[in-house]
Scaffold this motif. Structure first.
Motif, mmCIF file in Angstrom:
data_model
loop_
_atom_site.group_PDB
_atom_site.id
_atom_site.type_symbol
_atom_site.label_atom_id
_atom_site.label_comp_id
_atom_site.label_asym_id
_atom_site.label_seq_id
_atom_site.Cartn_x
_atom_site.Cartn_y
_atom_site.Cartn_z
ATOM 1 N N VAL A 34 0.851 -1.188 0.000
ATOM 2 C CA VAL A 34 0.000 0.000 0.000
ATOM 3 C C VAL A 34 0.887 1.239 0.000
ATOM 4 C CG1 VAL A 34 -1.906 -1.119 1.222
ATOM 5 C CG2 VAL A 34 -0.144 0.088 2.527
ATOM 6 N N PHE A 35 0.324 2.348 -0.437
ATOM 7 C CA PHE A 35 1.000 3.641 -0.330
ATOM 8 C C PHE A 35 0.410 4.397 0.841
ATOM 9 C CE2 PHE A 35 0.870 8.229 -1.242
ATOM 10 C CZ PHE A 35 2.232 8.490 -1.201
ATOM 11 N N LEU A 36 1.275 4.935 1.667
ATOM 12 C CA LEU A 36 0.850 5.741 2.812
ATOM 13 C C LEU A 36 1.427 7.139 2.662
ATOM 14 C CD1 LEU A 36 -0.443 6.121 5.603
ATOM 15 C CD2 LEU A 36 1.667 5.194 6.615
ATOM 16 N N HIS A 37 0.539 8.135 2.499
ATOM 17 C CA HIS A 37 1.024 9.517 2.386
ATOM 18 C C HIS A 37 1.539 9.965 3.751
ATOM 19 C CE1 HIS A 37 1.210 13.802 1.637
ATOM 20 N NE2 HIS A 37 1.017 13.552 0.349
ATOM 21 N N PRO A 38 2.748 10.504 3.811
ATOM 22 C CA PRO A 38 3.319 10.843 5.122
ATOM 23 C C PRO A 38 2.525 11.881 5.898
ATOM 24 C CG PRO A 38 4.663 11.708 3.334
ATOM 25 C CD PRO A 38 3.679 10.775 2.717
ATOM 26 N N SER A 39 1.899 12.826 5.192
ATOM 27 C CA SER A 39 1.084 13.815 5.906
ATOM 28 C C SER A 39 -0.217 13.213 6.409
ATOM 29 C CB SER A 39 0.785 15.010 4.989
ATOM 30 O OG SER A 39 1.965 15.717 4.691
ATOM 31 N N ASP A 40 -0.845 12.393 5.569
ATOM 32 C CA ASP A 40 -2.088 11.746 5.987
ATOM 33 C C ASP A 40 -1.859 10.776 7.145
ATOM 34 O OD1 ASP A 40 -3.511 13.102 4.092
ATOM 35 O OD2 ASP A 40 -3.492 11.473 2.615
ATOM 36 N N SER A 41 -0.639 10.267 7.264
ATOM 37 C CA SER A 41 -0.353 9.343 8.367
ATOM 38 C C SER A 41 -0.520 10.027 9.719
ATOM 39 C CB SER A 41 1.076 8.797 8.243
ATOM 40 O OG SER A 41 2.043 9.800 8.534
#
Length: 211
Positions: free
Chosen positions: A70-77
């Protein structure tokens, strides 16, 4: 204009050839295989800006070729999406500078959730904070950007993409991924049709077997 285009192509082709191929690739493949295929975890890829777009591409390619990712956006994390991370996962982090603030914060947050999650870092900076904290560090070779300003991610993102492709193909070979496996994950479109055709062809007996 044609001369500029040739110069860009030659510059980026040479940067690809200059990627240091060493044991870090093997270590990354083994780590992903262990966490995903032996411990039922997944690959969590992340990057900021254009590096994030490369991380997204790598994650989707891994998923379509038998390695869940999966891709995890660092800001959304920082706003709840960190919940996608589980204890048997492995993080693949991409940062040209090796010191992207949002990625460093992601590492800290993930460690607070599940301490000692293994980190694979792709970067042009072996002295950066991310490289120093990586379980596996893959060096891009620190290519000079072909952008006339030397600023816009151009050559660096090309190299990152190729490194991702090398990891994907190596995992495919390691797990023995077939056209039939691909067809099960990619039903639609031209590639879906092509994969099913190849899968059917592989099941047909050879002329010698028919005799």
């Amino acid at each position: 204009m044609e001369e500029t285009i040739r110069r860009v192509i030659e510059h980026e082709a040479q940067a690809i050839k200059n990627i240091p191929v060493n044991n870090s690739f093997r270590e990354a493949v083994e780590l992903i295989y262990q966490r995903v295929h032996q411990q039922n975890g997944k690959l969590v890829a992340s990057g900021m800006g254009k590096a994030g777009q490369i991380a997204l591409n790598i994650a989707t390619t891994f998923s379509s070729t038998g390695t869940p990712a999966v891709f995890l956006h660092p800001s959304d994390s920082q706003h709840g999406d960190l919940g996608v991370v589980q204890k048997n996962d492995v993080l693949l982090l991409i940062s040209n500078s090796g010191k992207t603030r949002e990625i460093i914060e992601l590492v800290q947050l993930a460690d607070n959730l599940y301490p000692n999650l293994p980190l694979i870092v792709i970067s042009s900076n072996p002295e950066g904070e991310l490289a120093k904290n990586a379980d596996v560090f893959i060096f891009t070779g620190n290519p000079q950007e072909v952008c006339p300003l030397g600023l816009s991610p151009t050559t660096s993102t090309t190299v990152m993409t190729v490194i991702g492709d090398a990891l994907v193909v190596s995992l495919m070979e390691k797990i023995g991924f077939t056209s039939e496996d691909y067809a099960k994950r990619h039903h639609g479109g031209y590639l879906g049709d092509k994969s099913r055709e190849k899968a059917k062809a592989s099941l047909q007996p050879s002329p010698k077997e028919r005799d």
